[in-house]
Design a protein around this motif. Sequence first.
Motif, PDB file in Angstrom:
ATOM      1  N   GLN A 141     -76.866   9.516 -48.616  1.00 32.46           N
ATOM      2  CA  GLN A 141     -77.313  10.849 -49.007  1.00 32.46           C
ATOM      3  C   GLN A 141     -78.646  10.764 -49.750  1.00 32.46           C
ATOM      4  OE1 GLN A 141     -76.305  14.061 -48.691  1.00 32.46           O
ATOM      5  NE2 GLN A 141     -77.876  14.790 -50.111  1.00 32.46           N
ATOM      6  N   HIS A 189     -77.054  16.608 -47.222  1.00 29.63           N
ATOM      7  CA  HIS A 189     -75.933  17.543 -47.204  1.00 29.63           C
ATOM      8  C   HIS A 189     -75.715  18.214 -48.548  1.00 29.63           C
ATOM      9  CE1 HIS A 189     -73.880  15.504 -43.473  1.00 29.63           C
ATOM     10  NE2 HIS A 189     -75.043  16.063 -43.197  1.00 29.63           N
ATOM     11  N   ASN A 190     -75.549  17.406 -49.586  1.00 30.04           N
ATOM     12  CA  ASN A 190     -75.257  17.955 -50.908  1.00 30.04           C
ATOM     13  C   ASN A 190     -75.969  17.109 -51.961  1.00 30.04           C
ATOM     14  OD1 ASN A 190     -74.193  19.476 -52.962  1.00 30.04           O
ATOM     15  ND2 ASN A 190     -72.229  18.404 -53.003  1.00 30.04           N
ATOM     16  N   PRO A 191     -77.165  17.507 -52.394  1.00 27.24           N
ATOM     17  CA  PRO A 191     -77.853  18.764 -52.070  1.00 27.24           C
ATOM     18  C   PRO A 191     -78.370  18.771 -50.636  1.00 27.24           C
ATOM     19  CG  PRO A 191     -79.288  17.339 -53.345  1.00 27.24           C
ATOM     20  CD  PRO A 191     -77.958  16.659 -53.308  1.00 27.24           C
ATOM     21  N   GLY A 192     -78.615  19.986 -50.146  1.00 29.43           N
ATOM     22  CA  GLY A 192     -79.042  20.150 -48.781  1.00 29.43           C
ATOM     23  C   GLY A 192     -80.458  20.668 -48.661  1.00 29.43           C
ATOM     24  N   SER A 237     -81.595  23.449 -51.080  1.00 24.93           N
ATOM     25  CA  SER A 237     -81.987  22.990 -52.419  1.00 24.93           C
ATOM     26  C   SER A 237     -83.362  22.357 -52.401  1.00 24.93           C
ATOM     27  CB  SER A 237     -80.956  21.980 -52.939  1.00 24.93           C
ATOM     28  OG  SER A 237     -79.698  22.581 -53.090  1.00 24.93           O
ATOM     29  N   SER A 293     -80.348  13.675 -55.403  1.00 23.32           N
ATOM     30  CA  SER A 293     -80.923  14.874 -56.022  1.00 23.32           C
ATOM     31  C   SER A 293     -82.192  14.539 -56.787  1.00 23.32           C
ATOM     32  CB  SER A 293     -79.907  15.526 -56.960  1.00 23.32           C
ATOM     33  OG  SER A 293     -79.480  14.602 -57.953  1.00 23.32           O
TER      34      SER A 293
END
Length: 969
Positions: free
Chosen positions: A164, A188-191, A194, A167
């Motif tokens: 990933q 994805h998360n953050p995507g 964001s 952030s």
Amino acid sequence: MRWSSLYLPVFWCRLLLVVKCSNVLMKVTNSSSSMQPLTLCSDEESSALLQFKHSFSIDEFASARNPPGHSKFESWKLDGENSDCCTWDGVECDEDTGHVIGLNLSRSSLYGSINSSSSLFNLVHLQRLNLGGNNFNQSEIPSAISKLSSLTSLDLLSSYFSGQVPSEVLGLSKLTSLVLSFNPLKLHNPGLNSLVENLTSLQMLHLSTVDISSAVPDAMANLSSLTSLILRDCGLHGHFPVDIFHLKKLQVLIMDSNQNLTGYIPEFNQSIPPLQQLRLALTNFSGELPYSIGNLKLLNVLDLGECGFSGSLPASIGNLTELVKLSLDSNQFVGEIPYMGSLSQVFSLSLNYNKFNRGTLPWLGKLAKIIVLHLSEINLYGSIPSSLANLTQLANLVLNSNHLTGQIPSQLMNQTQLLVLDLSYNQLQGPIPSSFSDLKNLGVLDLSGNSLSGTVELGNILKLKNLSQLSLSDNNLTVLSLLTKNTINATLPKFKLLNLRSCNLREFPDFLRFQDELELLSLAQNEIHGQLPEWMGNASEKILPWANLSILDLSFNMLEGPVPIPPLSIFSYQISNNRLTGKIPTQICNATSLYWLDLSNNELSGRIPLCLHNLSKSLSVLNFKGNTLEGTIPQICEGGSMMRMIDLSQNQLQGKMPRSLANCSTLEILNLGNNQIEDTFPIWLGALPVLQVLILRSNKFDGAIGSPKSNLEFSQLRIIDLSYNSFTGDLPLGYFHIWQAMKMVDEGRLTYMQANMSYQVQRRRWNDSYEYSLTIINKGIKTEYYKIQTLFKAIDLSSNKFEGEIPGTIGYLCGAQLLNLSNNALIGSIPSSLGNLTSLESLDLSQNKLSGEIPLQLTQLNFLAFLDVSHNHLTGPIPHGKQFDTFENNSYEGNPGLCGNPLSKKCGDPLPPSFSEQDDEDSDQFLTATDWIIIYMGFGCGLLVGLFIGHILTSRINECFVKTFGRRH
């Protein structure tokens, strides 16, 4: 005041002189300083850089995605002239402070892992960081990147980062350029939403192949500084925000290979962005191209291939005079192709696979800089344009699958820059020009699928030393190989692809012994006879010498001897319809990438190798039909399977059907006909979700078929042949209810059942198909179907021991075109519900014990071309009208009780004129006009009420004729 005005200019002159002198002094000082350089880089930053250097190894091939670079670390030393890190290769320092503000190590052959403890993150003044084109060994992007808070540019292109995107990257608020493309990363998360909200100063955002799997946020259109947006193959979906097209600084927009991304191209009348590249290929963008697209005057690349665009091409495309590449492949464009002769800068033009109007392109000769010209399947007519001779830089000419006629123009032989020439699948005639040998640079030559004629001396073509792909198949050519063994040597071209199918070859080309780079070889449908050459091995074992071979097709020749052993690289092996003998070599089981295996119609004997289950995860087509194989069928589908077709028919196989066939979840065709298999009906195959064809003909199956266990069994079955077995009991009433595919009357376009395969040869994608075949009795004749129409539906339960009546529910099977229930022990009447089978072309009920009359409803079968109800106990008059007027005596013979044309036996005198005046007791036995209306209304396909009423009214017809003419025996 007057004095001041006189002397003021003198004052300024003196001041100017002082300034000039100062500047000269500064230049001298700087010049002196340059001779004795100052050390700008701090010890801390030098140390951090050296630690970073020593944390990696140098591997010339660290990144497979990039060509080898050179190590920039060679200059990173603390001795002599290199003691200042600001002079090191790839290092940039601030001139005032000496701090390291830029680090460019792209393609520096770095290999190793990186984490948050790396000394790289001590360079806290970094503004620009480029680590692209290295191999960081699937490391995650370290969270410590947040320490580099001054970063304005981060480039990690093709550097094997994974996981990933943290952030902390999205927290680098000063970023104006972010490049993470071609890494196995996720956002994805953050995507993406964001990222867009946090990095509001972005000018360049490149995330190709990063797994985003989201919609493109509307807020992307708020990035007013954006100049380059590249999100290729990111799993994007939803509707693309149209306002992005109107960003005032946008120069590059690349969104290709996002198949689920929808959108359209807006008008460009008011806000015209400075777009230079627009690439939307392989997306689901659709609609028409606006005429105002011609206002994008700076556009140099427009790639809209394989989208859903439609309508006519706007003539304004001719205004895009800066275009160097235009690709509109595989859309639904129609109408005339507009004039494009004004695109004087274009070097690549691709219009393949659209539905343009029939026409010619006389302006092609004006594209003076064209290098790549792809015009496949666009409805071109006429001769090959002579103006192509003007295109002196042309390297890639593809005109296949059009309607071009005439001869291959000799002018093409002047195109000495040609690398690719594809004229396949047109209607070209005449000989192949002998001057082809002048095209010294030619690498690909495809002339297949025309009507070319004459003799081709292979030796002339083999003079093209750069030729790697040659296809002359499916013409009227005779290819001769007059080369002797003495003249063949290593100076021959090295073929990757050689297709000489149907070229009247009479011997196996001897020069193939030197072709050690072959990936595809087809010599099918020739007259090659005798043993394979000696250089493949001895008489008892032949080994194919081509280690890279993926596709081999030697089918439809007269080859003798053993089955040659293929290389491990093979994934399509077709050697059917020859005279090969011996056993199937077990070495085939080692080719674990094998996709198609066809050894059918040879003279092979012995058992099927038990090791075939090794191929179950790759094999899609298995065809051994028409040999003399014996023994039991091995457990082919153990542990899952990719199998789509299994044909073991016309052998001498014994035993029971292997229960592992129930694992063949992708199986479409199973043909075990004409063997000696002893088993009961395989109800356990009913769960196969896509099984469409089941042939068990001419075996030793017995017992009752029974009832299905669920309503989903055999739901896709369209062809079933159980003939010439010993099945007993009633006809399978329960299955007539649930054969869903048989109930459908298809009216789609004509297609054929086939397995498809896509493969790559020399960086070129090829598609191939294997068309299924079967043999079935149709219209009383044994018929070989070399192709199976997807619309064809057939039921053959003949030559068994079925008893009882034909159930009325057989009328549910409205899509059936062939129905054969002959040579059983069926009794009762012919159900009138057969009149519902409106697609029926062949009906055979002969050699049973059927009684009663032939239902009048059968006259409504408008497609019925064959009828056989002979050798039953049928009575009454033969119906007349439509197809029934075409059938001859042999359709009805062996039924003494039948009468009327075409039989010589008449049905008695016509009804008397006073018939309508008979008493009420008699008259109510006859059909009224209302009765007939009910018949025609009631017999809609699958309508139970119609079946019931039809049965009652048929009984009334029977009673009517019995009362009038007497009972017939």
